[in-house]
Design a protein around this motif. Structure first.
Motif, PDB file in Angstrom:
ATOM      1  N   LEU A 165       0.826  -1.121  -0.179  1.00 54.25           N
ATOM      2  CA  LEU A 165       0.148   0.041  -0.044  1.00 54.25           C
ATOM      3  C   LEU A 165       0.873   1.200  -0.119  1.00 54.25           C
ATOM      4  O   LEU A 165       0.475   2.240  -0.798  1.00 54.25           O
ATOM      5  CB  LEU A 165      -0.788   0.000   1.256  1.00 54.25           C
ATOM      6  CG  LEU A 165      -1.802   1.203   1.762  1.00 54.25           C
ATOM      7  CD1 LEU A 165      -2.697   1.721   0.317  1.00 54.25           C
ATOM      8  CD2 LEU A 165      -2.384   1.043   2.679  1.00 54.25           C
ATOM      9  N   LYS A 166       1.961   1.436   0.994  1.00 51.02           N
ATOM     10  CA  LYS A 166       2.854   2.357   0.855  1.00 51.02           C
ATOM     11  C   LYS A 166       3.405   2.843  -0.351  1.00 51.02           C
ATOM     12  O   LYS A 166       3.684   3.966  -0.759  1.00 51.02           O
ATOM     13  CB  LYS A 166       3.544   2.248   2.050  1.00 51.02           C
ATOM     14  CG  LYS A 166       4.732   3.348   2.527  1.00 51.02           C
ATOM     15  CD  LYS A 166       5.522   2.910   3.428  1.00 51.02           C
ATOM     16  CE  LYS A 166       6.485   4.251   3.894  1.00 51.02           C
ATOM     17  NZ  LYS A 166       7.510   4.028   4.875  1.00 51.02           N
ATOM     18  N   GLN A 167       4.147   1.599  -0.856  1.00 55.59           N
ATOM     19  CA  GLN A 167       4.725   1.786  -2.168  1.00 55.59           C
ATOM     20  C   GLN A 167       3.836   2.068  -3.467  1.00 55.59           C
ATOM     21  O   GLN A 167       4.238   2.964  -4.399  1.00 55.59           O
ATOM     22  CB  GLN A 167       5.533   0.577  -2.428  1.00 55.59           C
ATOM     23  CG  GLN A 167       6.372   0.640  -3.693  1.00 55.59           C
ATOM     24  CD  GLN A 167       7.603   1.763  -3.621  1.00 55.59           C
ATOM     25  OE1 GLN A 167       7.840   1.860  -2.367  1.00 55.59           O
ATOM     26  NE2 GLN A 167       8.048   2.571  -4.609  1.00 55.59           N
ATOM     27  N   THR A 168       2.612   1.605  -3.374  1.00 58.62           N
ATOM     28  CA  THR A 168       1.684   2.108  -4.560  1.00 58.62           C
ATOM     29  C   THR A 168       1.343   3.673  -4.343  1.00 58.62           C
ATOM     30  O   THR A 168       1.354   4.209  -5.160  1.00 58.62           O
ATOM     31  CB  THR A 168       0.441   1.388  -4.334  1.00 58.62           C
ATOM     32  OG1 THR A 168       0.591  -0.170  -4.511  1.00 58.62           O
ATOM     33  CG2 THR A 168      -0.530   1.798  -5.131  1.00 58.62           C
ATOM     34  N   LEU A 169       0.871   4.225  -3.035  1.00 60.06           N
ATOM     35  CA  LEU A 169       0.694   5.541  -2.834  1.00 60.06           C
ATOM     36  C   LEU A 169       1.900   6.336  -3.236  1.00 60.06           C
ATOM     37  O   LEU A 169       1.652   7.575  -3.976  1.00 60.06           O
ATOM     38  CB  LEU A 169       0.120   5.882  -1.312  1.00 60.06           C
ATOM     39  CG  LEU A 169      -1.055   5.056  -1.161  1.00 60.06           C
ATOM     40  CD1 LEU A 169      -1.518   5.192   0.362  1.00 60.06           C
ATOM     41  CD2 LEU A 169      -2.287   5.696  -1.980  1.00 60.06           C
ATOM     42  N   PRO A 187       0.818   8.047  11.232  1.00 61.47           N
ATOM     43  CA  PRO A 187      -0.409   7.062  11.604  1.00 61.47           C
ATOM     44  C   PRO A 187      -1.595   7.829  11.785  1.00 61.47           C
ATOM     45  O   PRO A 187      -1.685   9.326  12.076  1.00 61.47           O
ATOM     46  CB  PRO A 187       0.229   6.730  12.914  1.00 61.47           C
ATOM     47  CG  PRO A 187       1.780   6.994  13.227  1.00 61.47           C
ATOM     48  CD  PRO A 187       1.930   7.945  12.006  1.00 61.47           C
ATOM     49  N   SER A 188      -2.714   7.259  11.606  1.00 61.73           N
ATOM     50  CA  SER A 188      -4.015   8.202  11.914  1.00 61.73           C
ATOM     51  C   SER A 188      -4.931   7.036  12.055  1.00 61.73           C
ATOM     52  O   SER A 188      -4.831   5.822  12.072  1.00 61.73           O
ATOM     53  CB  SER A 188      -4.548   8.593  10.499  1.00 61.73           C
ATOM     54  OG  SER A 188      -5.528   9.415  10.682  1.00 61.73           O
ATOM     55  N   PHE A 189      -6.241   7.540  12.702  1.00 60.08           N
ATOM     56  CA  PHE A 189      -7.362   6.436  12.971  1.00 60.08           C
ATOM     57  C   PHE A 189      -8.478   6.584  11.992  1.00 60.08           C
ATOM     58  O   PHE A 189      -8.708   7.548  11.790  1.00 60.08           O
ATOM     59  CB  PHE A 189      -7.850   6.996  14.498  1.00 60.08           C
ATOM     60  CG  PHE A 189      -8.905   6.083  14.777  1.00 60.08           C
ATOM     61  CD1 PHE A 189      -9.075   4.864  15.250  1.00 60.08           C
ATOM     62  CD2 PHE A 189     -10.293   6.902  14.672  1.00 60.08           C
ATOM     63  CE1 PHE A 189     -10.277   4.249  15.613  1.00 60.08           C
ATOM     64  CE2 PHE A 189     -11.507   6.188  14.985  1.00 60.08           C
ATOM     65  CZ  PHE A 189     -11.460   4.982  15.115  1.00 60.08           C
ATOM     66  N   PHE A 190      -8.674   5.298  11.592  1.00 60.16           N
ATOM     67  CA  PHE A 190      -9.923   5.318  10.848  1.00 60.16           C
ATOM     68  C   PHE A 190     -10.759   4.003  11.300  1.00 60.16           C
ATOM     69  O   PHE A 190     -10.135   2.839  11.800  1.00 60.16           O
ATOM     70  CB  PHE A 190      -9.708   4.702   9.351  1.00 60.16           C
ATOM     71  CG  PHE A 190      -9.043   5.966   8.537  1.00 60.16           C
ATOM     72  CD1 PHE A 190      -9.708   6.954   8.022  1.00 60.16           C
ATOM     73  CD2 PHE A 190      -7.641   6.011   8.533  1.00 60.16           C
ATOM     74  CE1 PHE A 190      -9.063   7.974   7.255  1.00 60.16           C
ATOM     75  CE2 PHE A 190      -7.100   7.123   7.765  1.00 60.16           C
ATOM     76  CZ  PHE A 190      -7.821   8.146   7.249  1.00 60.16           C
ATOM     77  N   PRO A 191     -12.026   4.028  11.727  1.00 64.13           N
ATOM     78  CA  PRO A 191     -12.696   3.223  12.373  1.00 64.13           C
ATOM     79  C   PRO A 191     -12.822   1.680  11.593  1.00 64.13           C
ATOM     80  O   PRO A 191     -12.934   0.722  12.567  1.00 64.13           O
ATOM     81  CB  PRO A 191     -14.138   3.773  12.599  1.00 64.13           C
ATOM     82  CG  PRO A 191     -14.261   4.636  11.473  1.00 64.13           C
ATOM     83  CD  PRO A 191     -12.928   5.312  11.272  1.00 64.13           C
ATOM     84  N   PHE A 192     -12.498   1.760  10.356  1.00 63.87           N
ATOM     85  CA  PHE A 192     -12.845   0.383   9.660  1.00 63.87           C
ATOM     86  C   PHE A 192     -11.435  -0.176   8.787  1.00 63.87           C
ATOM     87  O   PHE A 192     -11.362  -1.090   8.395  1.00 63.87           O
ATOM     88  CB  PHE A 192     -13.716   0.502   8.571  1.00 63.87           C
ATOM     89  CG  PHE A 192     -13.800   1.960   7.871  1.00 63.87           C
ATOM     90  CD1 PHE A 192     -12.987   1.650   6.591  1.00 63.87           C
ATOM     91  CD2 PHE A 192     -14.124   3.211   8.108  1.00 63.87           C
ATOM     92  CE1 PHE A 192     -12.433   2.857   5.971  1.00 63.87           C
ATOM     93  CE2 PHE A 192     -13.713   4.169   7.446  1.00 63.87           C
ATOM     94  CZ  PHE A 192     -13.139   4.026   6.273  1.00 63.87           C
ATOM     95  N   THR A 193     -10.242   0.446   9.267  1.00 61.53           N
ATOM     96  CA  THR A 193      -9.213  -0.376   8.793  1.00 61.53           C
ATOM     97  C   THR A 193      -7.924  -0.038  10.150  1.00 61.53           C
ATOM     98  O   THR A 193      -8.114   0.493  11.022  1.00 61.53           O
ATOM     99  CB  THR A 193      -8.415   0.476   7.938  1.00 61.53           C
ATOM    100  OG1 THR A 193      -8.274   2.005   8.215  1.00 61.53           O
ATOM    101  CG2 THR A 193      -9.330   0.603   6.534  1.00 61.53           C
ATOM    102  N   GLU A 194      -7.061  -1.294  10.310  1.00 58.49           N
ATOM    103  CA  GLU A 194      -6.028  -1.360  11.099  1.00 58.49           C
ATOM    104  C   GLU A 194      -5.006  -2.130  10.574  1.00 58.49           C
ATOM    105  O   GLU A 194      -5.257  -3.226  10.022  1.00 58.49           O
ATOM    106  CB  GLU A 194      -6.695  -1.969  12.267  1.00 58.49           C
ATOM    107  CG  GLU A 194      -5.709  -1.913  13.457  1.00 58.49           C
ATOM    108  CD  GLU A 194      -6.276  -2.581  14.943  1.00 58.49           C
ATOM    109  OE1 GLU A 194      -5.231  -2.733  15.739  1.00 58.49           O
ATOM    110  OE2 GLU A 194      -7.231  -2.826  14.886  1.00 58.49           O
ATOM    111  N   PRO A 195      -3.759  -1.479  10.430  1.00 58.38           N
ATOM    112  CA  PRO A 195      -3.287  -0.058  10.893  1.00 58.38           C
ATOM    113  C   PRO A 195      -3.802   0.932   9.812  1.00 58.38           C
ATOM    114  O   PRO A 195      -4.099   0.644   8.598  1.00 58.38           O
ATOM    115  CB  PRO A 195      -1.756  -0.311  10.966  1.00 58.38           C
ATOM    116  CG  PRO A 195      -1.483  -1.290   9.969  1.00 58.38           C
ATOM    117  CD  PRO A 195      -2.602  -2.349   9.738  1.00 58.38           C
ATOM    118  N   SER A 196      -3.879   1.961  10.214  1.00 59.18           N
ATOM    119  CA  SER A 196      -4.146   3.020   9.153  1.00 59.18           C
ATOM    120  C   SER A 196      -3.280   4.278   9.278  1.00 59.18           C
ATOM    121  O   SER A 196      -2.507   4.394  10.198  1.00 59.18           O
ATOM    122  CB  SER A 196      -5.527   3.710   9.934  1.00 59.18           C
ATOM    123  OG  SER A 196      -6.668   2.904  10.194  1.00 59.18           O
TER     124      SER A 196
END
Length: 205
Positions: A165-169, A187-196
């Protein structure tokens, strides 16, 4: 009505009287492109984003903008009365009532509903992006509106991790904004993904 009908009959007789002239026009050919004007900037941006992800092997998926609660919230780990729903207040078209909210009809708050529909119909591996309009009940200002455009991505396969994901972005940002752009992951908080995580790029203005 009579004037229009008489004019139609007159034109039809004219065409029948000169079949050779009509035969010169091949109606099966594609139309000549209109060279006046340009595509809208949002359309051009969408095409550019799709072009970059297609080179990475992603398909383009689409889904309904009018959605039920299940595909927009519940299937993404947003159960009824969850505080995270307040982050994405939307426009409800029809409240079904009764127990549960899964059948409520609303305008989608993200294109994640397309991901849910893809996973319901297809088996992995999946690799697709979902560009489209989304709607949120927010105050309209110079920086925000009640509807906007979003692009999400879904990649499900064996041996796929956060580093992919990181390399794609990272690759997308370089292709979209140029090699000189600086990129930051945090880092950030999203209620439907972990880690975010959030991605920031240097301002181009």
């Amino acid at each position: 009505k009579q004037a229009a009908e008489s004019k139609l009959v007159e034109l039809a007789e004219t065409l029948e009287a000169a079949p050779s002239a009509a035969a010169e026009i091949d109606l099966t050919l594609p139309p000549v492109a209109n060279e006046i004007g340009n595509l809208h900037p949002l359309t051009l941006t969408r095409y550019r984003i799709i072009e970059i992800f297609e080179r990475l092997g992603f398909n383009v998926a689409d889904g309904p903008e009018i959605e039920d609660d299940w595909h927009n919230f519940s299937a993404l780990n947003f159960p009824e009365n969850h505080p995270a729903r307040e982050m994405q207040d939307t426009f409800f078209i029809q409240k079904k009532g009764g127990p549960g909210t899964d059948q409520d009809v609303l305008l989608r708050t993200h294109t994640s509903n397309v991901q849910i529909r893809m996973m319901e119909k297809q088996k992995p591996p999946l690799r697709a992006i979902m560009p489209g309009r989304v709607y949120r009940n927010e105050a309209i200002s110079a920086r925000a509106h009640c509807f906007f455009h979003q692009v999400e991505g879904l990649y499900i396969d064996r041996n796929v991790g956060f580093s992919d994901l990181k390399q794609t972005l990272y690759h997308f940002a370089k292709e979209m904004y140029g090699n000189d752009v600086k990129i930051r992951f945090r880092p950030s908080f999203f209620p439907f993904t972990e880690p975010s995580a959030e991605i920031d790029i240097t301002c181009l203005i």
